[in-house]
Write a protein that holds these residues in place. Structure first.
Motif, PDB file in Angstrom:
ATOM      1  N   TYR A  25      33.749 -14.069  29.981  1.00 30.56           N
ATOM      2  CA  TYR A  25      32.973 -13.870  28.754  1.00 30.56           C
ATOM      3  C   TYR A  25      33.921 -14.108  27.589  1.00 30.56           C
ATOM      4  N   GLY A  27      32.949 -15.719  23.702  1.00 28.04           N
ATOM      5  CA  GLY A  27      32.231 -15.258  22.508  1.00 28.04           C
ATOM      6  C   GLY A  27      30.861 -14.686  22.808  1.00 28.04           C
ATOM      7  N   GLY A  28      30.299 -15.071  23.932  1.00 24.49           N
ATOM      8  CA  GLY A  28      28.995 -14.553  24.342  1.00 24.49           C
ATOM      9  C   GLY A  28      27.801 -15.314  23.799  1.00 24.49           C
ATOM     10  N   THR A  29      28.042 -16.259  22.876  1.00 29.92           N
ATOM     11  CA  THR A  29      26.904 -16.872  22.173  1.00 29.92           C
ATOM     12  C   THR A  29      26.051 -17.750  23.074  1.00 29.92           C
ATOM     13  N   MET A  32      25.040 -14.948  26.657  1.00 34.41           N
ATOM     14  CA  MET A  32      24.005 -13.930  26.459  1.00 34.41           C
ATOM     15  C   MET A  32      22.622 -14.565  26.311  1.00 34.41           C
ATOM     16  N   VAL A  33      22.602 -15.796  25.788  1.00 41.21           N
ATOM     17  CA  VAL A  33      21.311 -16.478  25.659  1.00 41.21           C
ATOM     18  C   VAL A  33      20.826 -16.939  27.038  1.00 41.21           C
ATOM     19  N   PHE A  42      35.663  -9.729  30.266  1.00 43.27           N
ATOM     20  CA  PHE A  42      35.745  -9.852  28.804  1.00 43.27           C
ATOM     21  C   PHE A  42      37.152 -10.284  28.400  1.00 43.27           C
ATOM     22  N   ALA A  91      27.493 -16.480  11.747  1.00 44.21           N
ATOM     23  CA  ALA A  91      27.534 -15.454  12.806  1.00 44.21           C
ATOM     24  C   ALA A  91      27.880 -16.060  14.165  1.00 44.21           C
ATOM     25  N   ILE A  92      27.467 -17.291  14.391  1.00 43.76           N
ATOM     26  CA  ILE A  92      27.809 -17.962  15.655  1.00 43.76           C
ATOM     27  C   ILE A  92      29.252 -18.443  15.603  1.00 43.76           C
ATOM     28  N   ARG A 175      18.041 -28.634  11.813  1.00 40.95           N
ATOM     29  CA  ARG A 175      18.377 -28.029  10.516  1.00 40.95           C
ATOM     30  C   ARG A 175      19.838 -27.595  10.587  1.00 40.95           C
TER      31      ARG A 175
ATOM     32  N   ALA B  21      24.966  -5.304  29.019  1.00 44.26           N
ATOM     33  CA  ALA B  21      23.770  -5.071  28.176  1.00 44.26           C
ATOM     34  C   ALA B  21      23.998  -5.660  26.788  1.00 44.26           C
ATOM     35  N   ARG B  22      22.901  -6.083  26.173  1.00 42.19           N
ATOM     36  CA  ARG B  22      23.007  -6.635  24.814  1.00 42.19           C
ATOM     37  C   ARG B  22      23.282  -5.527  23.806  1.00 42.19           C
ATOM     38  N   LYS B  41      16.388 -13.448  20.046  1.00 50.52           N
ATOM     39  CA  LYS B  41      17.281 -13.248  21.200  1.00 50.52           C
ATOM     40  C   LYS B  41      18.028 -14.526  21.588  1.00 50.52           C
ATOM     41  N   GLU B  42      18.214 -15.430  20.636  1.00 52.39           N
ATOM     42  CA  GLU B  42      18.935 -16.670  20.936  1.00 52.39           C
ATOM     43  C   GLU B  42      20.017 -16.969  19.906  1.00 52.39           C
ATOM     44  N   GLY B  43      20.274 -16.042  19.018  1.00 54.59           N
ATOM     45  CA  GLY B  43      21.310 -16.272  18.023  1.00 54.59           C
ATOM     46  C   GLY B  43      20.905 -17.214  16.916  1.00 54.59           C
ATOM     47  N   GLU B  44      19.608 -17.408  16.728  1.00 55.27           N
ATOM     48  CA  GLU B  44      19.175 -18.413  15.765  1.00 55.27           C
ATOM     49  C   GLU B  44      18.503 -17.847  14.518  1.00 55.27           C
ATOM     50  N   VAL B  57      28.044 -10.985  13.158  1.00 59.74           N
ATOM     51  CA  VAL B  57      27.684 -11.548  14.475  1.00 59.74           C
ATOM     52  C   VAL B  57      26.230 -11.190  14.752  1.00 59.74           C
ATOM     53  N   ASN B  58      25.641 -11.953  15.658  1.00 61.96           N
ATOM     54  CA  ASN B  58      24.278 -11.638  16.082  1.00 61.96           C
ATOM     55  C   ASN B  58      24.352 -10.683  17.272  1.00 61.96           C
ATOM     56  N   CYS B  60      22.294  -9.884  19.406  1.00 64.66           N
ATOM     57  CA  CYS B  60      21.646 -10.353  20.640  1.00 64.66           C
ATOM     58  C   CYS B  60      22.602 -11.165  21.491  1.00 64.66           C
ATOM     59  N   CYS B  61      23.669 -11.669  20.888  1.00 62.74           N
ATOM     60  CA  CYS B  61      24.612 -12.527  21.606  1.00 62.74           C
ATOM     61  C   CYS B  61      25.920 -11.800  21.908  1.00 62.74           C
ATOM     62  N   VAL B  62      25.903 -10.480  21.848  1.00 64.30           N
ATOM     63  CA  VAL B  62      27.120  -9.708  22.129  1.00 64.30           C
ATOM     64  C   VAL B  62      26.822  -8.756  23.280  1.00 64.30           C
ATOM     65  N   ALA B  63      27.671  -8.785  24.301  1.00 60.66           N
ATOM     66  CA  ALA B  63      27.539  -7.822  25.405  1.00 60.66           C
ATOM     67  C   ALA B  63      28.334  -6.565  25.054  1.00 60.66           C
TER      68      ALA B  63
END
Lengths: 272, 157
Positions: A25, A27-29, A32-33, A42, A91-92, A175, B21-22, B41-44, B57-58, B60-63
């Motif tokens: 793991y 960054g998780g981006t 997690m998706v 980690f 954020a990403i 976009r 877990a998120r 839930k997709e970081g968007e 950070v989002n 939803c994209c962090v454990a």
């Protein structure tokens, strides 16, 4: 922790990686998706993965360096900064890492395009040793890379000489703040004494991997700029024949046409 | 087994659940931080944006395993600050809030912009908020509110 390890050194991480079935793991981006289940390893506490260093030949970007950190770092080449600045939104970029882009093996990863075009090497490490793998041998196909089960991606080695060259870069996305690349192009060019000394061109076109054709490039390298200009249409035609695109987010015809337009702009700019 | 320890809104907390877990779900369901919205839930969309060691950070994209030893800030904590008050006043004055779903993420994105750059241009604000989607306002009022907050901050950032 439950379903996770959070080592604080690379050695500790490699030992865990060798002993357990874990999912690295960064960054998780993406992870997690994707919603992958399992035990996570980690990597964010490992300082060795979070450095940018420079030696005589390479700029070395640690696998855990985030895109935001790279953009702010004085030693990261301008072309790489330009490419990763176009990744999604702050954020990403604050979370996403160079190692993650490679581990995910997406064929649309913006940092990986620059690693392709510059002949970057990927350093992989396990408790038994390390390997240096060229980018195009590390990414095997969409979502598949050459990482062994006991290895971790440690750093990306960007050849300094490649970034002394002139470059063209352009990304075509949806976009700006989503901007998964539909098409992205990076090209490096240099000449010496009126002859082409470096020419490399890589394209993201939703093709399974980044597209780069060294044998075609080599037909132009070493020629006088005038002779290379004469070969331009042949090069474009041969490149176009090799772009075979399946289904994607946007039509294959569009991706091919835009890829070739970007390639033509690049050649026009430097060869005339 | 060692639990996950982190600082949530300036309070030490211990989480002994699943490290995969998120953060988004744990903040809402375990710690009742309902300002953190679940949008895509997709970081968007940025509706779940929080500050992790001060960086946007989002969630939803962090454990959860990735927050061990770190500081998490949501609007539940941020609203106790003077900076929040300046942003809140500016958002209210310029009618920058309509349905409100995106606003917690917007406010933390604004904090992230201003903490790096206390006097941003309009373009810099737009880039800073570019990962936060608003379906009501058309963005201009929000951008203007952040600009106004930066002008009236009096050295807060």
């Amino acid at each position: 922790m439950v379903n996770g390890y959070a080592p604080t050194s690379l050695q500790e991480a490699l030992t865990i990686r060798a002993a357990h079935a874990v999912i690295p793991y960064a960054g998780g981006t993406d992870l997690m998706v994707q919603g992958r289940k399992g035990v996570f390893l980690f990597l964010n506490k490992i300082d060795e993965l979070r450095r940018v260093t420079v030696d005589d030949d390479y700029i070395r970007i640690g696998a855990g360096v985030t895109f935001t950190e790279a953009i702010a770092h004085p030693d990261v080449p301008a072309l790489m900064k330009e490419a990763v600045s176009g990744i999604a939104a702050p954020a990403i970029r604050n979370a996403g890492t160079f190692g993650g882009n490679l581990g995910n093996a997406s064929d649309k990863a913006d940092s990986v395009l620059i690693e392709y075009v510059s002949d970057a090497l990927i350093r992989l490490q396990s408790i038994t040793g390390e390997r240096l793998v060229p980018t195009d041998q590390f990414i095997l196909s969409r979502g598949v890379n050459a990482l062994h089960d006991d290895e971790l991606i440690v750093e990306v080695l960007l050849p300094r000489a490649a970034f002394d060259a002139q470059y063209s870069y352009l990304k075509v996305g949806g976009r700006n703040a989503l901007a998964i690349s539909h098409i992205a192009f990076a090209g490096l060019y240099d000449s010496e004494g009126g002859r082409v000394s470096r020419l490399s061109a890589a394209v993201i076109a939703d093709a399974g991997t980044v597209l780069r054709f060294r044998d075609l490039e080599q037909q132009l390298v070493g020629l006088s700029v005038d002779d290379a200009r004469q070969q331009k249409e042949i090069f474009l035609s041969a490149f176009g024949e090799r772009i075979v695109l399946g289904r994607g987010r946007v039509s294959g015809e569009y991706r091919k046409a835009v890829s070739l337009n970007l390639l033509r702009d690049f050649l026009d700019r430097f060869l005339g | 087994m060692e639990p996950i320890r982190f600082i949530l809104n300036e309070t030490d907390v211990t989480y002994d659940g699943d490290a995969t877990a998120r953060l988004l779900d744990v903040l809402r369901d375990t710690y009742h931080c309902k300002s953190v919205k679940c949008g895509c839930k997709e970081g968007e969309c940025g509706a779940c944006a929080v500050l992790l060691d001060g960086a946007l950070v989002n969630a939803c994209c962090v454990a959860m395993g990735a927050v061990d030893g770190r500081r998490v800030m949501t609007v539940e904590g941020y609203r106790e600050t003077e900076r929040f008050q300046v942003l809140s006043d500016a958002f209210a004055e310029l009618t920058a809030v309509q349905c409100g779903f995106c606003i917690p993420g917007m406010v933390l994105a604004a904090e992230s912009v201003l903490s790096h750059n206390p006097h941003p241009t309009e373009q810099e604000i737009r880039v800073g908020l570019s990962g936060n989607i608003c379906r009501c306002t058309g963005y201009n009022a929000i951008v203007n509110a952040v600009k106004k907050a930066s002008e009236e901050a009096n050295g807060l950032w």
